[in-house]
Design a protein around this motif. Structure first.
Motif, PDB file in Angstrom:
ATOM      1  N   PRO A 188      34.795  31.523  53.818  1.00 51.31           N
ATOM      2  CA  PRO A 188      34.654  31.084  52.817  1.00 51.31           C
ATOM      3  C   PRO A 188      34.755  31.973  51.384  1.00 51.31           C
ATOM      4  N   ASP A 189      34.576  33.077  51.801  1.00 51.79           N
ATOM      5  CA  ASP A 189      34.861  34.273  50.758  1.00 51.79           C
ATOM      6  C   ASP A 189      36.186  34.841  50.589  1.00 51.79           C
ATOM      7  N   ARG A 190      37.122  34.242  51.475  1.00 54.22           N
ATOM      8  CA  ARG A 190      38.588  34.732  51.252  1.00 54.22           C
ATOM      9  C   ARG A 190      39.010  34.930  49.813  1.00 54.22           C
ATOM     10  N   TRP A 191      38.911  33.908  48.897  1.00 59.99           N
ATOM     11  CA  TRP A 191      39.426  34.217  47.607  1.00 59.99           C
ATOM     12  C   TRP A 191      38.259  34.105  46.847  1.00 59.99           C
ATOM     13  N   SER A 192      38.615  34.788  45.546  1.00 61.67           N
ATOM     14  CA  SER A 192      37.557  34.739  44.416  1.00 61.67           C
ATOM     15  C   SER A 192      37.950  33.355  43.723  1.00 61.67           C
ATOM     16  N   ALA A 193      36.959  32.932  43.039  1.00 59.23           N
ATOM     17  CA  ALA A 193      37.219  31.379  42.084  1.00 59.23           C
ATOM     18  C   ALA A 193      38.422  31.650  41.155  1.00 59.23           C
ATOM     19  N   ARG A 194      38.482  32.799  40.659  1.00 56.71           N
ATOM     20  CA  ARG A 194      39.674  32.988  39.904  1.00 56.71           C
ATOM     21  C   ARG A 194      41.058  32.819  40.415  1.00 56.71           C
ATOM     22  N   THR A 195      40.995  33.413  41.671  1.00 55.92           N
ATOM     23  CA  THR A 195      42.459  33.365  42.451  1.00 55.92           C
ATOM     24  C   THR A 195      42.364  31.842  42.922  1.00 55.92           C
ATOM     25  N   GLU A 196      41.577  31.527  43.335  1.00 54.47           N
ATOM     26  CA  GLU A 196      41.790  29.827  43.764  1.00 54.47           C
ATOM     27  C   GLU A 196      42.328  29.035  42.453  1.00 54.47           C
ATOM     28  N   ILE A 197      41.776  29.196  41.435  1.00 52.71           N
ATOM     29  CA  ILE A 197      42.346  28.502  40.214  1.00 52.71           C
ATOM     30  C   ILE A 197      43.580  28.780  40.168  1.00 52.71           C
ATOM     31  N   LEU A 198      44.192  29.834  40.218  1.00 49.44           N
ATOM     32  CA  LEU A 198      45.678  30.154  40.167  1.00 49.44           C
ATOM     33  C   LEU A 198      46.528  29.628  41.437  1.00 49.44           C
ATOM     34  N   LEU A 199      45.884  29.634  42.518  1.00 54.84           N
ATOM     35  CA  LEU A 199      46.527  28.930  43.779  1.00 54.84           C
ATOM     36  C   LEU A 199      46.840  27.615  43.536  1.00 54.84           C
TER      37      LEU A 199
END
Length: 209
Positions: free
Chosen positions: A60-71
């Motif tokens: 669940p903590d693989r990506w930060s929320a900001r990174t997820e937004i970009l992905l």
């Protein structure tokens, strides 16, 4: 972006039944003779499907929320260019299981106060909303139970637990009020056929003549 076709998205918490209802609507409209493209997010194009594996699997903590937004935005842009926009320009009906509203909720609100960032990127890179968004509303406890029962490898967001699902339900209902001109909320806590009948009735008023 202008288009000749009709763009319908389905939204809802995990386990709400939105994917089933999107499929049933596609089958129904094809039976009426419409040219329908059924797709999903993240995914819907080869590049976007690769990103899907990155964001929906793992810890669940693989990506930060900001990174997820970009992905998610990168996946959506590829999906838009290669699948959605060509189909709409050809006059087809596009039915999409999730679109930008899910990013507004999952990354923009639930995992940090990043809604403005989501909207800014959406305006810059996507620049369009569905013509109609069908929100399948579901009790979070029931929805999470359904989602976990699927036992797929794509359970990263389900693993955040019921608290996230409750926040998502509240957020989706707030979005339905914010974008009332395109949202329709349908009770997903009933039988599949009952829900499908309501979806079909709503969509029938938006179909091209």
């Amino acid at each position: 972006m202008s288009h000749a076709g009709l763009f319908i998205s389905f939204e809802g918490i995990d386990g709400s039944g939105k994917s089933t209802q999107a499929r049933l609507l596609a089958d129904h409209l094809r039976g009426l003779g419409h040219d329908v493209v059924l797709t999903r997010e993240p995914g819907g194009s080869p590049g976007a499907e690769e990103i899907r594996a990155l964001v929906l699997q793992g810890d669940p903590d693989r990506w930060s929320a900001r990174t997820e937004i970009l992905l998610f935005t990168a996946a959506r842009r590829d999906h838009l260019e290669r699948t959605i926009q060509p189909a709409l320009e050809a006059g087809k009906i596009v039915i999409c299981d999730r679109f930008a509203d899910s990013t507004r909720m999952y990354q923009g609100l639930s995992r940090g106060d990043l809604r403005a960032m989501v909207d800014d990127l959406h305006r810059l890179m996507i620049g369009m909303e569905p013509d109609l968004t069908v929100l399948i509303d579901m009790d979070p406890t029931k929805g999470l139970s359904r989602a976990l029962a699927r036992q797929t490898v794509e359970e990263r967001f389900e693993d955040f637990g019921e608290e996230l699902q409750q926040a998502m339900r509240t957020g989706f209902l707030a979005l339905a009020d914010e974008f009332a001109e395109r949202f329709v909320t349908i009770d997903g806590g009933r039988g599949i056929d009952e829900v499908a009948a309501d979806v079909q009735q709503v969509v029938s008023t938006r179909l091209p003549s």
